[in-house]
Design a protein around this motif. Structure first.
Motif: not given
Length: 144
Positions: A37-51
């Motif tokens: 499937y095609f999607g937007l670039p992205g991934g999971h938030l890491r602890r301590g990061e803002s979105v």
């Protein structure tokens, strides 16, 4: 390199890179989730990061470009089978260089597509995200 541990309830960030009325999309491969499937670039938030920090980091890791002046587009809470979490979608119309597949272990293709002419297989939430008007409705807070 080991990936950092994620929180139990995923917060996922995405960047809508747009140029000349076209969106940049990546095709997932070998991930075990929505491969093909095609999607937007992205991934999971890491602890301590803002979105917003996570969105910039993920875009850079996956496409090789750093988005400039990102703005919030929408938030889409989701439940899909055993998966549940929050999708934060940002947009950027400014970035240097040409995005591409920067993580070939996770993606096997990319394309530029018009909003009204997306590939046949796209992430099921993408059409909903694109139909929403750009949002400027939230503010992040961080305190120690």
């Amino acid at each position: 390199m080991a990936r950092p541990e994620r929180d139990g309830f995923p917060v996922v960030v995405h960047i809508l890179l747009e140029r000349d009325s076209r969106l940049f999309l990546l095709r997932r491969a070998r991930t075990g989730f929505m491969d093909g499937y095609f999607g937007l670039p992205g991934g999971h938030l890491r602890r301590g990061e803002s979105v917003t920090e996570a969105a910039v980091r993920e875009c850079c890791e996956e496409t090789g470009v750093v988005p400039q002046g990102i703005e919030p587009h929408c938030v889409l809470p989701y439940i899909s089978g055993r998966h549940q979490g929050l999708n934060f979608v940002f947009e950027s119309h400014r970035f240097e260089g040409e995005p591409g597949v920067n993580e070939p272990e996770l993606f096997d293709g990319c394309c530029w597509a018009r909003r009204d002419d997306l590939p046949a297989r796209v992430a099921p939430w993408l059409a909903d995200a694109l139909a929403m008007p750009p949002g400027r409705w939230f503010r992040e807070f961080r305190w120690d």
